[in-house]
Enzyme design. Structure first.
Site, mmCIF file in Angstrom:
data_model
loop_
_atom_site.group_PDB
_atom_site.id
_atom_site.type_symbol
_atom_site.label_atom_id
_atom_site.label_comp_id
_atom_site.label_asym_id
_atom_site.label_seq_id
_atom_site.Cartn_x
_atom_site.Cartn_y
_atom_site.Cartn_z
ATOM 1 N N ARG A 105 -14.468 6.128 3.015
ATOM 2 C CA ARG A 105 -13.407 5.651 2.145
ATOM 3 C C ARG A 105 -14.061 5.075 0.903
ATOM 4 O O ARG A 105 -14.918 4.200 0.995
ATOM 5 C CB ARG A 105 -12.556 4.585 2.825
ATOM 6 C CG ARG A 105 -11.220 4.351 2.092
ATOM 7 C CD ARG A 105 -10.474 3.176 2.656
ATOM 8 N NE ARG A 105 -11.005 1.921 2.127
ATOM 9 C CZ ARG A 105 -10.921 0.739 2.742
ATOM 10 N NH1 ARG A 105 -10.344 0.649 3.913
ATOM 11 N NH2 ARG A 105 -11.422 -0.344 2.181
ATOM 12 N N ARG A 164 0.851 -1.171 0.000
ATOM 13 C CA ARG A 164 0.000 0.000 0.000
ATOM 14 C C ARG A 164 0.896 1.232 0.000
ATOM 15 O O ARG A 164 1.943 1.243 0.639
ATOM 16 C CB ARG A 164 -0.917 0.006 1.222
ATOM 17 C CG ARG A 164 -1.870 -1.179 1.262
ATOM 18 C CD ARG A 164 -2.852 -1.062 2.406
ATOM 19 N NE ARG A 164 -3.817 -2.156 2.381
ATOM 20 C CZ ARG A 164 -4.993 -2.119 2.985
ATOM 21 N NH1 ARG A 164 -5.353 -1.061 3.676
ATOM 22 N NH2 ARG A 164 -5.815 -3.135 2.895
ATOM 23 N N GLU A 213 -17.047 2.626 1.760
ATOM 24 C CA GLU A 213 -16.897 2.220 3.157
ATOM 25 C C GLU A 213 -17.279 3.379 4.077
ATOM 26 O O GLU A 213 -16.535 4.354 4.199
ATOM 27 C CB GLU A 213 -15.456 1.795 3.419
ATOM 28 C CG GLU A 213 -15.032 0.561 2.645
ATOM 29 C CD GLU A 213 -15.404 -0.728 3.356
ATOM 30 O OE1 GLU A 213 -16.137 -0.660 4.362
ATOM 31 O OE2 GLU A 213 -14.960 -1.795 2.912
#
Length: 293
Positions: free
Chosen positions: A246, A211, A263
């Site tokens: 998100r 990430r 989200e």
């Protein structure tokens, strides 16, 4: 903001102070003049009912106890994001609601318990995932002709009384990952890329990638904001009424953005991949929510 406001950050018993990404939020909120502490959502000793604001953060055991979790959400007078959002957003069938309202969503078919496998996309890999689940738990990727394994996986999910989503796998994820755009108080804060979470059936050694922070291009930003605006309007809210969001976006083979997930309940906000000011922006969003309550 009301004087001496007290905020509880809801976690779970397994990770009572969340994870390293946001464990220090009470300290960050203290710098903004807010008294805050962590508490597992099912802790009977925690006084959620008297807190000025309860923020859903790392309630990551809810998929196995969703009914109990939602009952608890309904019992909390000041919850962010609101209980109605949690009820809607913790079941991925919300993607169908957004698609019906014109949001470009990764094509999704719903298979209810007792229904057979349907995959209307010929010659492409596809994904089966439970409609209630955190991260990639219960999700599996199958090659286009791998029907026996898919039928068995579907049967296992249906045995748990799960509605199952079937989606064509977006191969651009293998190359570009998923872009997660984070909004705080309705305003864009930061973004990060998540590597592919589901291995390629033809290359079993592949798996989740790293990430890293990223500055998304305008098309991804627009797609994320459109999804947020549609979700907020669906619930009679403004985007600013959402303390955090998100928005996970991928691209199709033509490069057009598609919503993978929105989200709004307990997402990791990727502070570890953001600029140093991101947590301060979270604290400001909390202050705004307290002032509005």
């Amino acid at each position: 903001m009301r004087p001496a406001a007290r905020v509880l950050l809801a976690s779970c018993a397994e990770l009572p102070r969340s994870n390293a990404d946001d464990t220090d939020l009470p300290d960050v909120l203290a710098e903004a003049g807010i008294t805050a502490s962590w508490a597992p959502w099912d802790d009977p000793a925690a006084s959620f009912g008297t807190a000025d604001l309860v923020v859903l953060r790392s309630t990551w055991d809810y998929p196995w106890r969703r009914k109990e979790f939602l009952t608890w959400c309904d019992s909390v007078p000041a919850l962010a994001n609101p209980a109605g959002i949690a009820r809607w957003n913790t079941d991925k069938t919300y993607l169908a609601d957004l698609a019906e309202r014109g949001v470009p969503v990764v094509p999704t078919e719903l298979i209810h318990p007792g229904e057979p496998l349907r995959s209307p996309w010929q010659g492409v890999d596809f994904v089966l995932k439970p409609s209630v689940g955190a991260s990639s738990r219960g999700a599996a990727r199958f090659a286009s002709g791998e029907l026996d394994g898919a039928v068995a996986h579907l049967a296992g999910l249906h045995a748990d009384d799960q509605v199952v989503l079937v989606q064509p796998y977006q191969r651009t994820v293998d190359r570009d990952g998923e872009t997660a755009l984070v909004f705080l108080g309705g305003t864009y804060s930061h973004a990060f890329v998540k590597g592919a979470m589901l291995p390629d059936p033809a290359a079993p050694g592949t798996g989740p990638g790293e990430r890293f922070g990223v500055e998304p291009d305008p098309a991804l930003r627009r797609a994320a904001e459109d999804a947020m605006d549609t979700a907020a309007a669906l619930h009679g809210l403004r985007r600013a009424d959402l303390l955090y969001a998100r928005v996970d976006v991928v691209r199709d083979e033509d490069g057009s953005p598609l919503l993978l997930e929105l989200e709004l309940t307990e997402p990791s906000l990727g502070f570890g991949h953001a600029d140093p000011g991101a947590k301060a922006r979270f604290a400001s969003a909390v202050r705004a929510a307290l002032a509005a309550s």
